[in-house]
Motif scaffolding. Structure first.
Motif, PDB file in Angstrom:
ATOM      1  N   THR A  61     -25.369 -72.018   9.421  1.00 16.47           N
ATOM      2  CA  THR A  61     -26.019 -71.283   8.339  1.00 16.47           C
ATOM      3  C   THR A  61     -25.002 -70.979   7.249  1.00 16.47           C
ATOM      4  N   TYR A  62     -25.356 -71.381   6.037  1.00 17.00           N
ATOM      5  CA  TYR A  62     -24.486 -71.195   4.880  1.00 17.00           C
ATOM      6  C   TYR A  62     -25.155 -70.255   3.891  1.00 17.00           C
ATOM      7  N   LEU A  63     -24.352 -69.456   3.209  1.00 20.58           N
ATOM      8  CA  LEU A  63     -24.826 -68.630   2.113  1.00 20.58           C
ATOM      9  C   LEU A  63     -24.283 -69.213   0.817  1.00 20.58           C
ATOM     10  N   TRP A 116     -33.670 -75.010   3.028  1.00 18.95           N
ATOM     11  CA  TRP A 116     -33.224 -73.917   2.172  1.00 18.95           C
ATOM     12  C   TRP A 116     -34.197 -72.750   2.241  1.00 18.95           C
ATOM     13  N   GLN A 117     -33.650 -71.530   2.146  1.00 24.16           N
ATOM     14  CA  GLN A 117     -34.461 -70.322   2.052  1.00 24.16           C
ATOM     15  C   GLN A 117     -33.829 -69.400   1.008  1.00 24.16           C
ATOM     16  N   ALA A 150     -22.286 -68.158   7.121  1.00 23.61           N
ATOM     17  CA  ALA A 150     -22.906 -66.835   7.234  1.00 23.61           C
ATOM     18  C   ALA A 150     -22.255 -66.004   8.337  1.00 23.61           C
ATOM     19  N   ASP A 151     -21.954 -66.620   9.482  1.00 22.89           N
ATOM     20  CA  ASP A 151     -21.395 -65.878  10.614  1.00 22.89           C
ATOM     21  C   ASP A 151     -20.390 -66.775  11.332  1.00 22.89           C
ATOM     22  N   ARG A 161     -29.981 -69.309   1.359  1.00 22.68           N
ATOM     23  CA  ARG A 161     -29.466 -69.592   2.690  1.00 22.68           C
ATOM     24  C   ARG A 161     -29.813 -71.033   3.037  1.00 22.68           C
ATOM     25  N   LEU A 162     -28.845 -71.756   3.537  1.00 18.97           N
ATOM     26  CA  LEU A 162     -29.079 -73.133   3.966  1.00 18.97           C
ATOM     27  C   LEU A 162     -28.835 -73.211   5.467  1.00 18.97           C
ATOM     28  N   ASP A 163     -29.869 -73.607   6.205  1.00 21.48           N
ATOM     29  CA  ASP A 163     -29.737 -73.868   7.638  1.00 21.48           C
ATOM     30  C   ASP A 163     -29.594 -75.372   7.831  1.00 21.48           C
ATOM     31  N   THR A 210     -26.986 -74.799  14.871  1.00 21.30           N
ATOM     32  CA  THR A 210     -27.482 -74.437  13.550  1.00 21.30           C
ATOM     33  C   THR A 210     -26.347 -73.806  12.761  1.00 21.30           C
TER      34      THR A 210
END
Length: 268
Positions: free
Chosen positions: A112-114, A71-72, A125-126, A79-81, A110
């Motif tokens: 990536t979730y928001l 998590w970041q 995320a994308d 953001r979760l990678d 990878t």
């Protein structure tokens, strides 16, 4: 075996006045308290999703999706990678391909979730970039595969609507985040099929229900047990078991079990 009786809520016997007859009253419904959402930022975590299923010969086979998570902070949310490191199984290779073919192209990617600040909204995320990469890998796997199921998986992934593709890659993450997990009962409402208990920083929620079955088959008893870390809002463990009763007997057979388990550290 985890029996339904262990998970049922109990009635409370209230003390009555000395001159009156003691009576049973329904307990006040217990509700899941408002979940705090504060995932551990910058700390690697391992997330293992294991499914055990009865095979045609009557034995249980298992396969696991092993994720590395981190998590970041991201603006007001997080953001979760997540990287799907590997798929583990004790089944035959051809059966593993059949059961996990849709997620095989995601191994090593990878994701990536928001996630918003309260943990209720989860989004890729994308997604366009992700699916472009996955499409390329899927076509590569299909082109180099002798097994026809690889080509079938490639065609299926290409034909999936956007909403279905998002469900495919967000289901395990939504299940991990308590505020986003709609399956967890928020109150017992005096329902004996739901049990909610607070144990320090952990919330234990259990639910027993009947599952849908095909015509002529015995009904399924489905029990789900969640262990929620109330300090972070993350689900440390979810266990869902499906049992089928044997005709003319009190015995039951486990036909499927799914365990989602979150632990600190890198999964390797």
């Amino acid at each position: 075996m985890i029996g339904a009786g262990v998970w049922a809520g109990a009635l409370l016997l209230l003390a009555a006045p000395e001159t009156a007859t003691a009576t049973l009253e329904q307990p006040a419904p217990m509700a899941v308290r408002e979940q705090r959402f504060a995932p551990p930022v910058g700390q690697p975590m391992a997330y293992r999703v294991t499914t055990r299923r009865i095979s045609r010969n009557g034995t249980l086979i298992s396969f696991s999706l092993v994720y590395a998570l981190e998590w970041q902070s991201a603006g007001r949310g997080y953001r979760l990678d997540a990287v799907l490191r590997r798929i583990e199984s004790d089944a035959r290779p051809e059966l593993v391909r059949a059961l996990t073919g849709l997620v095989e192209p995601l191994v090593g990617e990878t994701l990536t979730y928001l996630v918003d600040a309260d943990g209720r909204k989860v989004a890729l995320a994308d997604p366009d970039s992700l699916w472009a990469r996955v499409a390329g890998r899927t076509q590569g796997l299909a082109a180099g595969a002798e097994a026809p199921e690889a080509q079938q998986v490639a065609a299926l992934l290409a034909s999936l609507p956007e909403t279905e593709r998002e469900k495919l890659v967000t289901a395990d993450v939504r299940a991990l985040i308590a505020p986003a997990n709609a399956a967890i009962p928020t109150t017992d409402n005096g329902d004996a099929s739901v049990s909610i208990q607070q144990d320090d920083a952990r919330l234990i929620v259990a639910k027993v229900e009947k599952g849908e079955v095909t015509a002529g088959a015995a009904p399924l008893d489905i029990g789900t047990l969640w262990t929620v870390d109330t300090d972070t809002g993350l689900i440390l463990r979810e266990q869902r078991q499906s049992w089928v009763g044997e005709p003319g007997s009190a015995a039951r057979t486990l036909v499927e079990e799914r365990i989602r388990a979150l632990t600190p550290g890198d999964p390797g």
